[in-house]
Enzyme design. Sequence first.
Site, PDB file in Angstrom:
ATOM      1  N   ASP A   1      38.389  36.621 102.909  1.00 31.23           N
ATOM      2  CA  ASP A   1      38.159  35.157 102.022  1.00 31.23           C
ATOM      3  C   ASP A   1      38.807  33.936 102.790  1.00 31.23           C
ATOM      4  OD1 ASP A   1      38.771  33.037  99.966  1.00 31.23           O
ATOM      5  OD2 ASP A   1      38.084  34.784  98.551  1.00 31.23           O
TER       6      ASP A   1
ATOM      7  N   LEU B   1      28.502  43.819  86.072  1.00 29.77           N
ATOM      8  CA  LEU B   1      29.886  44.143  85.586  1.00 29.77           C
ATOM      9  C   LEU B   1      30.273  43.172  84.736  1.00 29.77           C
ATOM     10  CD1 LEU B   1      31.690  44.026  89.233  1.00 29.77           C
ATOM     11  CD2 LEU B   1      30.559  45.855  88.024  1.00 29.77           C
TER      12      LEU B   1
ATOM     13  N   ASN C   1      20.402  39.159  82.215  1.00 27.11           N
ATOM     14  CA  ASN C   1      21.248  38.377  81.359  1.00 27.11           C
ATOM     15  C   ASN C   1      20.786  37.469  80.571  1.00 27.11           C
ATOM     16  OD1 ASN C   1      23.555  39.510  82.569  1.00 27.11           O
ATOM     17  ND2 ASN C   1      24.041  37.734  83.958  1.00 27.11           N
TER      18      ASN C   1
ATOM     19  N   HIS D   1      26.239  40.832  67.678  1.00 27.15           N
ATOM     20  CA  HIS D   1      27.431  40.464  66.934  1.00 27.15           C
ATOM     21  C   HIS D   1      27.317  38.899  66.908  1.00 27.15           C
ATOM     22  CE1 HIS D   1      28.658  44.676  67.478  1.00 27.15           C
ATOM     23  NE2 HIS D   1      28.653  44.414  68.594  1.00 27.15           N
TER      24      HIS D   1
ATOM     25  N   CYS E   1      28.717  34.462  83.634  1.00 28.46           N
ATOM     26  CA  CYS E   1      27.343  34.653  83.938  1.00 28.46           C
ATOM     27  C   CYS E   1      26.429  34.070  82.953  1.00 28.46           C
ATOM     28  CB  CYS E   1      27.296  36.314  83.809  1.00 28.46           C
ATOM     29  SG  CYS E   1      28.214  37.203  85.085  1.00 28.46           S
TER      30      CYS E   1
ATOM     31  N   LYS F   1      36.214  35.925  76.106  1.00 31.45           N
ATOM     32  CA  LYS F   1      36.138  37.242  75.393  1.00 31.45           C
ATOM     33  C   LYS F   1      37.563  37.824  75.614  1.00 31.45           C
ATOM     34  CE  LYS F   1      34.004  40.552  77.869  1.00 31.45           C
ATOM     35  NZ  LYS F   1      33.023  41.519  78.348  1.00 31.45           N
TER      36      LYS F   1
ATOM     37  N   ARG G   1      35.823  30.198  81.617  1.00 31.10           N
ATOM     38  CA  ARG G   1      34.487  29.604  82.021  1.00 31.10           C
ATOM     39  C   ARG G   1      33.781  29.565  80.685  1.00 31.10           C
ATOM     40  NH1 ARG G   1      33.476  32.290  87.790  1.00 31.10           N
ATOM     41  NH2 ARG G   1      34.893  34.088  86.786  1.00 31.10           N
TER      42      ARG G   1
END
Length: 437
Positions: free
Chosen positions: A30, A153, A211, A254, A263, A324, A331
């Site tokens: 990084d 993920l 997605n 849900h 994502c 969540k 984000r």
Amino acid sequence: MRVAMIGTGYVGLVSGTCFSEFGHSVTCVDKNPDRINSLLRGEIPIFEPGLDDLVLRNVKAGRLSFTMDIKAAVANADAVFIGVGTPSRRGDGEADLSYVYAAAKEIAEALTHYTLIVTKSTVPVGTGREVERIIRETRPDAEFEVASNPEFLREGAAIEDFMRPDRVVCGAGSDRARELLRALYRPLYINETPILFTTLETAELIKYAGNAFLATKITFINEIADLCEKVNVNVQDVARGIGLDGRIGGKFLHAGPGYGGSCFPKDTNALAATGRKFDAPLSIVETVIDVNDKRKGRMAEKVVAACGGSVKGKTIAVLGLTFKPETDDMRDSPSLEIVPALQSAGATIRAFDPEGMHEAKKLFKDIVWCDDGYETATGADVLVIITEWNQFRALDMEKLKTLLRAPVMVDLRNIYKPAEMKQAGFRYYSVGRPPVQ
């Protein structure tokens, strides 16, 4: 095998650590010195259950290391993964690929032998070919191939998803590249995890299509929830009724305040932008984006309605701010729309989140920050649940009634039962479920 992972954000750090757990020698790279120094001190920059222990174990075993020296990491690697960010570009919603392309150029300059360069980041169709072009232009003499290996993920369950995935998708163009990818995923291959080999472009599109489909399921059940409220039907019964159909499945049905996170928002926007770019408009995806954006504002309206039509001068207790549970990721969280809307309507906000407070404090203004759910409720006119953390699932209702000015709860995640809340003496509002008379 020797692996270099470029990027130590969510995707890069989790993937690199899990590859080291598979027994490979992994160097995570990084450019951010603060991030690398933190990792070298054993401090994990993101919250992901189990990740800190996994990093520590593999660092101690000598299989996992961190550096800013991309040349050394790439020069010794059999495979180099690009795991940098691809945020939405302002204005058009397309994925910002500048970090991917910058990484490709630096990788090219460091190549010393045959190396497989793999895009792990979520990227639009055609990105792999452009990475290949950049590397070839920078180093015409280099021996390399480019492959795509998108990640699937879930934040909060990322380690389990990597170690026990439903499938692994690999876009590779030669037997040599496919064999190298099989070797990287050997523990999963032995366990007969489906490994799907495709073209570069197919692998890139699979990630976005997957997605977008999940985001569509969420948005669909949210619209059904709105109808349920009008016709006195319980959306959870509807979701179960359709979810038991094997062609539909019960996951992502849900009802709630809309999707968020790292994502779904950026990937649906990027896929819609790709459709426009290739003159193949994706009307369903475009509608999903629009409905989801509007939904967050409607959740603020639900809170206002629960307060009698006005929140001016009232205090609102907010439990949960992250998009969540089991993550500190803020984000595109629904709270980023709901909380400011309530503040604009004249409310004072008291808030608590088990893991997201550090990030939330950077994003919100004029909030009273609290240490737990009960402190948050103290003196509030209404309690609003935005994120379904486990510790909010078993609140002491009798205690809450002594702390709140009025026993009113707006549960945007449907974690309590209307009948039980009525029995507890609360005016209770949820999503897509009729009130108990």
